[in-house]
Design a protein around this motif. Sequence first.
Motif, PDB file in Angstrom:
ATOM      1  N   ASP A 168       0.806  -1.686   0.030  1.00 41.02           N
ATOM      2  CA  ASP A 168      -0.076  -0.489   0.107  1.00 41.02           C
ATOM      3  C   ASP A 168       0.994   1.074  -0.002  1.00 41.02           C
ATOM      4  N   LEU A 169       2.556   0.768  -0.712  1.00 39.46           N
ATOM      5  CA  LEU A 169       3.173   2.160   0.742  1.00 39.46           C
ATOM      6  C   LEU A 169       2.881   3.276  -1.579  1.00 39.46           C
ATOM      7  N   LEU A 170       3.241   2.836  -2.589  1.00 36.01           N
ATOM      8  CA  LEU A 170       3.228   3.318  -3.614  1.00 36.01           C
ATOM      9  C   LEU A 170       1.451   3.957  -3.928  1.00 36.01           C
ATOM     10  N   PRO A 171       0.781   5.443  -4.004  1.00 31.22           N
ATOM     11  CA  PRO A 171      -0.190   5.293  -4.420  1.00 31.22           C
ATOM     12  C   PRO A 171      -0.402   4.836  -5.559  1.00 31.22           C
ATOM     13  N   PRO A 172      -1.875   4.360  -5.834  1.00 27.75           N
ATOM     14  CA  PRO A 172      -2.259   3.924  -7.295  1.00 27.75           C
ATOM     15  C   PRO A 172      -1.679   4.461  -8.075  1.00 27.75           C
ATOM     16  N   ASP A 173      -1.445   6.071  -8.401  1.00 27.04           N
ATOM     17  CA  ASP A 173      -1.625   6.827  -9.653  1.00 27.04           C
ATOM     18  C   ASP A 173       0.155   6.460 -10.223  1.00 27.04           C
ATOM     19  N   ILE A 174       0.978   6.175  -9.183  1.00 29.60           N
ATOM     20  CA  ILE A 174       2.155   6.224 -10.256  1.00 29.60           C
ATOM     21  C   ILE A 174       2.603   4.903  -9.869  1.00 29.60           C
ATOM     22  N   LEU A 175       1.482   4.101  -9.299  1.00 29.67           N
ATOM     23  CA  LEU A 175       2.293   2.440  -9.571  1.00 29.67           C
ATOM     24  C   LEU A 175       2.315   1.859 -10.727  1.00 29.67           C
ATOM     25  N   ARG A 176       0.364   2.396 -10.972  1.00 30.14           N
ATOM     26  CA  ARG A 176       0.400   1.918 -13.020  1.00 30.14           C
ATOM     27  C   ARG A 176       1.244   2.087 -13.801  1.00 30.14           C
ATOM     28  N   VAL A 177       1.291   3.618 -13.658  1.00 34.47           N
ATOM     29  CA  VAL A 177       2.707   3.592 -14.478  1.00 34.47           C
ATOM     30  C   VAL A 177       4.209   3.310 -14.392  1.00 34.47           C
ATOM     31  N   VAL A 178       4.279   2.839 -13.578  1.00 35.39           N
ATOM     32  CA  VAL A 178       5.400   1.764 -13.234  1.00 35.39           C
ATOM     33  C   VAL A 178       5.282   0.721 -13.601  1.00 35.39           C
ATOM     34  N   ILE A 179       4.324  -0.293 -13.075  1.00 40.61           N
ATOM     35  CA  ILE A 179       4.364  -1.277 -14.164  1.00 40.61           C
ATOM     36  C   ILE A 179       3.966  -1.435 -15.448  1.00 40.61           C
ATOM     37  N   PHE A 180       3.314  -0.490 -16.052  1.00 33.62           N
ATOM     38  CA  PHE A 180       3.805  -0.406 -17.432  1.00 33.62           C
ATOM     39  C   PHE A 180       4.779   0.073 -17.869  1.00 33.62           C
ATOM     40  N   ILE A 181       5.787  -0.239 -17.476  1.00 34.63           N
ATOM     41  CA  ILE A 181       7.685   0.399 -17.796  1.00 34.63           C
ATOM     42  C   ILE A 181       7.716  -1.440 -17.884  1.00 34.63           C
ATOM     43  N   THR A 182       7.699  -2.393 -17.526  1.00 37.88           N
ATOM     44  CA  THR A 182       8.440  -3.834 -17.855  1.00 37.88           C
ATOM     45  C   THR A 182       8.242  -3.942 -19.375  1.00 37.88           C
ATOM     46  N   PRO A 183       6.357  -3.968 -19.145  1.00 36.46           N
ATOM     47  CA  PRO A 183       5.729  -4.363 -20.831  1.00 36.46           C
ATOM     48  C   PRO A 183       6.419  -3.483 -21.865  1.00 36.46           C
ATOM     49  N   ILE A 184       6.321  -2.090 -21.684  1.00 33.73           N
ATOM     50  CA  ILE A 184       7.123  -1.453 -22.631  1.00 33.73           C
ATOM     51  C   ILE A 184       8.616  -1.649 -23.195  1.00 33.73           C
ATOM     52  N   TYR A 185       9.366  -1.515 -22.008  1.00 30.58           N
ATOM     53  CA  TYR A 185      10.667  -1.819 -21.950  1.00 30.58           C
ATOM     54  C   TYR A 185      11.058  -3.230 -22.858  1.00 30.58           C
ATOM     55  N   ILE A 186      10.170  -4.449 -22.611  1.00 29.36           N
ATOM     56  CA  ILE A 186      10.771  -5.801 -23.380  1.00 29.36           C
ATOM     57  C   ILE A 186       9.959  -5.361 -24.905  1.00 29.36           C
ATOM     58  N   LEU A 187       9.306  -5.114 -24.825  1.00 27.72           N
ATOM     59  CA  LEU A 187       8.654  -4.699 -26.227  1.00 27.72           C
ATOM     60  C   LEU A 187       9.630  -4.029 -26.870  1.00 27.72           C
ATOM     61  N   LEU A 188      10.238  -3.306 -27.176  1.00 32.17           N
ATOM     62  CA  LEU A 188      10.736  -1.447 -27.728  1.00 32.17           C
ATOM     63  C   LEU A 188      12.511  -3.097 -27.435  1.00 32.17           C
ATOM     64  N   LEU A 189      12.805  -3.545 -26.685  1.00 36.75           N
ATOM     65  CA  LEU A 189      14.164  -4.066 -27.460  1.00 36.75           C
ATOM     66  C   LEU A 189      13.670  -5.441 -28.373  1.00 36.75           C
ATOM     67  N   ILE A 190      12.295  -6.506 -27.886  1.00 33.96           N
ATOM     68  CA  ILE A 190      12.570  -7.138 -29.344  1.00 33.96           C
ATOM     69  C   ILE A 190      11.784  -6.178 -30.443  1.00 33.96           C
ATOM     70  N   ILE A 191      11.188  -5.336 -30.633  1.00 33.49           N
ATOM     71  CA  ILE A 191      11.148  -4.779 -31.569  1.00 33.49           C
ATOM     72  C   ILE A 191      12.097  -4.535 -32.436  1.00 33.49           C
ATOM     73  N   ASN A 192      13.483  -4.408 -31.691  1.00 31.70           N
ATOM     74  CA  ASN A 192      14.806  -3.662 -32.910  1.00 31.70           C
ATOM     75  C   ASN A 192      15.322  -5.242 -32.413  1.00 31.70           C
ATOM     76  N   ALA A 193      15.046  -6.410 -32.606  1.00 32.88           N
ATOM     77  CA  ALA A 193      16.112  -7.455 -32.478  1.00 32.88           C
ATOM     78  C   ALA A 193      16.727  -6.990 -33.871  1.00 32.88           C
ATOM     79  N   ARG A 194      17.821  -7.889 -34.114  1.00 34.02           N
ATOM     80  CA  ARG A 194      19.362  -7.724 -34.891  1.00 34.02           C
ATOM     81  C   ARG A 194      18.468  -8.376 -36.477  1.00 34.02           C
ATOM     82  N   GLN A 195      18.081  -9.718 -35.996  1.00 39.48           N
ATOM     83  CA  GLN A 195      17.681 -10.261 -36.989  1.00 39.48           C
ATOM     84  C   GLN A 195      16.419 -10.053 -37.716  1.00 39.48           C
ATOM     85  N   LYS A 196      15.331  -9.463 -39.267  1.00 37.97           N
ATOM     86  CA  LYS A 196      14.598  -9.804 -39.756  1.00 37.97           C
ATOM     87  C   LYS A 196      13.000  -9.898 -39.590  1.00 37.97           C
ATOM     88  N   ALA A 197      13.677 -11.840 -39.495  1.00 34.96           N
ATOM     89  CA  ALA A 197      12.886 -12.521 -39.173  1.00 34.96           C
ATOM     90  C   ALA A 197      12.032 -12.562 -37.937  1.00 34.96           C
TER      91      ALA A 197
END
Lengths: 248, 110
Positions: A168-197
């Motif tokens: 209950d420490l983090l206010p929900p407004d901040i919590l949901r923004v922080v939880i959004f980071i991991t999926p976006i971070y990984i998507l940005l990483l893999i969309i930049n994968a080295r091989q086109k396939a």
Amino acid sequence: MNNPEFHMLNASQTRRNAAIDALRAPCYALGITMAGFSTIARESGFDFWMALVTSLGVWGMPGQVAFASLYSAGASLFIIFVAVSLANMRMLLMVISAADMMHLKSHNLPLWKRIFWMQFLAITAWANLGLAQQKYPSHLLLPYYQGFALMIFAFGILGTIFGFFLSDLLPPDILRVVIFITPIYILLLIINARQKANRLAVLIGGVLSPVFFPFAGEWAILIAGILGGSLASLYSRFIAKWHLDPVQ
Amino acid sequence: MEDYGFFQSWAAVFCAIVGTIIWRIAGVVLASRIPADGPVMGWVNTMAYAMVSAVLLLILVHPTGVLATTGLDHRLIGLGAGLLAMFISKHLIFSLLCGISAFALAIQLV
């Protein structure tokens, strides 16, 4: 593609670099994501030790969330086993792919050591390995993975511990923004994968899974993964004739 | 609905762990048998990428938990801003910041 300055590093310097890469952003986001799991687990009736052992032993967020929701619904042990296996089935592909990127065979590790190190593999470390592959020579990718994955793991476990007590420490407004980071971070990483396939596979898999979800539920992940990967593979091999770059 | 006792609770944790570890062990064993740079390895890789992307898009489009309290349009704005920044700048952390800021702004403004 490889940067010459990274060729001069030894294994422990590479591990340190990897740990610093993990400290740049992904480990905090993942720590908070795992704190999110802990919150769900507590609501589902887990005690602290169960939540901790689940994070330590499963170490795969989608499977952990599936477990917690089935546990709160009172599902049978067999259903829990099947659902978690299905949710984490991508581990099979990620482990094979990571072992290939790291040239694990060439390190001549005994089987138990290979399994031990693969216990720390989750989406973030796997996706980052793809990025590191573009900078580091292949013999340094195992030390890179060790440094990166252990740092991420440590933060994930700390997140599980703190999340159970301090959800209950983090206010929900901040919590949901922080939880959004991991999926976006990984998507940005893999969309930049080295091989086109692989980039094409990210695109097709990502588009198909929400399309299949209304009919297929969680199976959508499996269907989109197999279909998206196969289509991308076939297209690259027979239509576009993209060459697979051998890893340097 | 059944209530789990002490033994059953831990048996459930054990089932979840075994349900994941089997794939890791199978992966390690299979990896040493599939020839590197061959078509099968290429196919396994594309499926891994597609499956990870499928998991993430499902988290973004049909989330559970705290993310479910935000609107689909907020999450898509964040995703779109991050991807756009990535295509233009090719810089990971900058693009991540763009995506997260656009998401935070969208929640406040849209």
